[in-house]
Scaffold this motif. Structure first.
Motif, PDB file in Angstrom:
ATOM      1  N   GLY A  87       0.703  -1.058   0.051  1.00 32.97           N
ATOM      2  CA  GLY A  87      -0.166   0.352   0.134  1.00 32.97           C
ATOM      3  C   GLY A  87       1.047   1.197  -0.031  1.00 32.97           C
ATOM      4  O   GLY A  87       1.801   0.731  -0.453  1.00 32.97           O
ATOM      5  N   THR A  88       0.044   2.588   0.299  1.00 36.21           N
ATOM      6  CA  THR A  88       1.254   3.668   0.243  1.00 36.21           C
ATOM      7  C   THR A  88       0.774   4.136   1.452  1.00 36.21           C
ATOM      8  O   THR A  88      -0.429   4.320   2.314  1.00 36.21           O
ATOM      9  CB  THR A  88       0.731   4.964  -0.775  1.00 36.21           C
ATOM     10  N   ASP A  89       1.737   5.485   1.717  1.00 36.49           N
ATOM     11  CA  ASP A  89       0.905   6.256   3.142  1.00 36.49           C
ATOM     12  C   ASP A  89       0.438   7.748   2.725  1.00 36.49           C
ATOM     13  O   ASP A  89      -0.174   7.465   1.960  1.00 36.49           O
ATOM     14  CB  ASP A  89       2.467   6.170   3.555  1.00 36.49           C
ATOM     15  N   GLY A  90       0.205   8.291   3.845  1.00 35.60           N
ATOM     16  CA  GLY A  90      -0.689   9.703   3.612  1.00 35.60           C
ATOM     17  C   GLY A  90       0.152  10.706   2.242  1.00 35.60           C
ATOM     18  O   GLY A  90      -0.484  11.436   1.337  1.00 35.60           O
ATOM     19  N   LEU A  91       0.804   9.984   1.780  1.00 32.24           N
ATOM     20  CA  LEU A  91       1.945  11.108   0.812  1.00 32.24           C
ATOM     21  C   LEU A  91       2.275  10.031  -0.818  1.00 32.24           C
ATOM     22  O   LEU A  91       2.793  10.934  -1.999  1.00 32.24           O
ATOM     23  CB  LEU A  91       3.195  11.498   0.947  1.00 32.24           C
ATOM     24  N   GLY A  92       1.467   9.591  -0.731  1.00 35.85           N
ATOM     25  CA  GLY A  92       1.114   8.648  -1.694  1.00 35.85           C
ATOM     26  C   GLY A  92       2.733   6.998  -1.807  1.00 35.85           C
ATOM     27  O   GLY A  92       3.168   7.916  -3.644  1.00 35.85           O
ATOM     28  N   ARG A  93       3.893   7.326  -1.305  1.00 36.78           N
ATOM     29  CA  ARG A  93       4.643   7.091  -1.286  1.00 36.78           C
ATOM     30  C   ARG A  93       4.574   5.065  -1.372  1.00 36.78           C
ATOM     31  O   ARG A  93       3.969   4.696  -0.152  1.00 36.78           O
ATOM     32  CB  ARG A  93       5.659   7.686   0.069  1.00 36.78           C
ATOM     33  N   ASP A  94       5.703   4.249  -1.799  1.00 34.87           N
ATOM     34  CA  ASP A  94       5.697   3.510  -1.437  1.00 34.87           C
ATOM     35  C   ASP A  94       5.762   3.013  -0.714  1.00 34.87           C
ATOM     36  O   ASP A  94       7.320   2.698  -0.010  1.00 34.87           O
ATOM     37  CB  ASP A  94       6.015   2.949  -3.151  1.00 34.87           C
ATOM     38  N   LEU A  95       4.621   1.789   0.634  1.00 36.10           N
ATOM     39  CA  LEU A  95       5.395   1.765   1.415  1.00 36.10           C
ATOM     40  C   LEU A  95       6.580   0.470   1.894  1.00 36.10           C
ATOM     41  O   LEU A  95       7.342   0.014   2.515  1.00 36.10           O
ATOM     42  CB  LEU A  95       3.851   0.957   2.497  1.00 36.10           C
ATOM     43  N   TRP A  96       6.581  -0.107   0.894  1.00 34.71           N
ATOM     44  CA  TRP A  96       7.513  -1.286   0.466  1.00 34.71           C
ATOM     45  C   TRP A  96       8.550  -0.852   0.564  1.00 34.71           C
ATOM     46  O   TRP A  96       9.867  -1.667   1.065  1.00 34.71           O
ATOM     47  CB  TRP A  96       6.819  -2.310  -0.260  1.00 34.71           C
ATOM     48  N   THR A  97       8.488  -0.281  -0.558  1.00 35.93           N
ATOM     49  CA  THR A  97      10.357   0.346  -1.199  1.00 35.93           C
ATOM     50  C   THR A  97      10.842   1.254   0.316  1.00 35.93           C
ATOM     51  O   THR A  97      12.189   1.410   0.514  1.00 35.93           O
ATOM     52  CB  THR A  97      10.009   1.509  -2.103  1.00 35.93           C
TER      53      THR A  97
END
Length: 217
Positions: free
Chosen positions: A174-184
């Protein structure tokens, strides 16, 4: 029965001999005999490989942002709206286009917003899709997202409960509140944690050897 002294030549021939091991060979032999230690070593190696090489295969940087795809979970429910089109109703009451297997494709174009009636109107492949979330306030304690909105396609209300759960194929975690890839970002975090642990161990080793050497001298 009388004891008889054995000749040294016969005694040497009867001795069991084995190959002499160096210090590190003996350490490795003992380590291999410890099952839990070997399992821990294997886990550390796997984590290190993921941390070092994983970010190169995700397709995203730890700082890449896609704001329109913020706060998307690793699994979500999608709704079929006809003609092979699927949408995901975001918890922030916006619609995202997805494929049947859960790959994010686009944020639907919003052509009209009525804040008073709490209606958002979107266009998708020639279809008018209306998201009516006027019931959200009355059902603000509902745990099921579908109880907080109604969905209309070309003026016809569709069965909002006719959904299926899919894995997020675009962002694995999924992504965080800023649309960044959580896995990365998790992989980069593992890389930093391992680096801190390694540097701390080397510093302790250097200080310990130096202090011990001075004390011994």
């Amino acid at each position: 029965m009388e004891w008889e002294k054995i000749d040294k030549v016969d005694l040497a021939a009867a001795e069991t001999t084995r190959k002499s091991l160096t210090y590190w060979q003996d350490v490795w032999r003992r380590l291999r005999q410890n099952v839990l230690a070997m399992c821990g070593l294997l886990v550390i190696i796997i984590i290190a490989l993921f941390a070092i090489f994983g970010p190169y295969f995700t397709g995203y940087s730890y700082s890449d942002q896609t704001i329109e795809w913020a706060n998307i979970p690793p699994r979500f429910e999608i709704t079929h709206i006809g003609n092979g089109d699927y949408i995901y109703v975001h918890k922030e009451y916006k619609l995202l286009g997805v494929t049947e297997n859960g790959e994010l494709t686009r944020e639907l174009v919003e052509i009209k917003r009525d804040m008073m009636k709490q209606l958002n109107t979107y266009e998708m492949d020639g279809k008018e899709v209306v998201l009516d979330y006027s019931i959200a306030k009355a059902n603000n304690t509902a745990t099921v997202m579908q109880e907080k909105y109604n969905l209309l396609v070309d003026g016809v209300e569709i069965n909002k409960y006719d959904t299926k759960m899919v894995n997020n194929k675009t962002y694995i975690l999924g992504t965080d509140g800023l649309g960044r890839d959580l896995w990365t970002r998790v992989l980069y975090g593992a890389r930093i944690s391992l680096m801190v642990g390694l540097i701390a161990s080397l510093v302790n080793l250097f200080i310990g050897v130096l202090y011990g050497g001075i004390a011994g001298y």
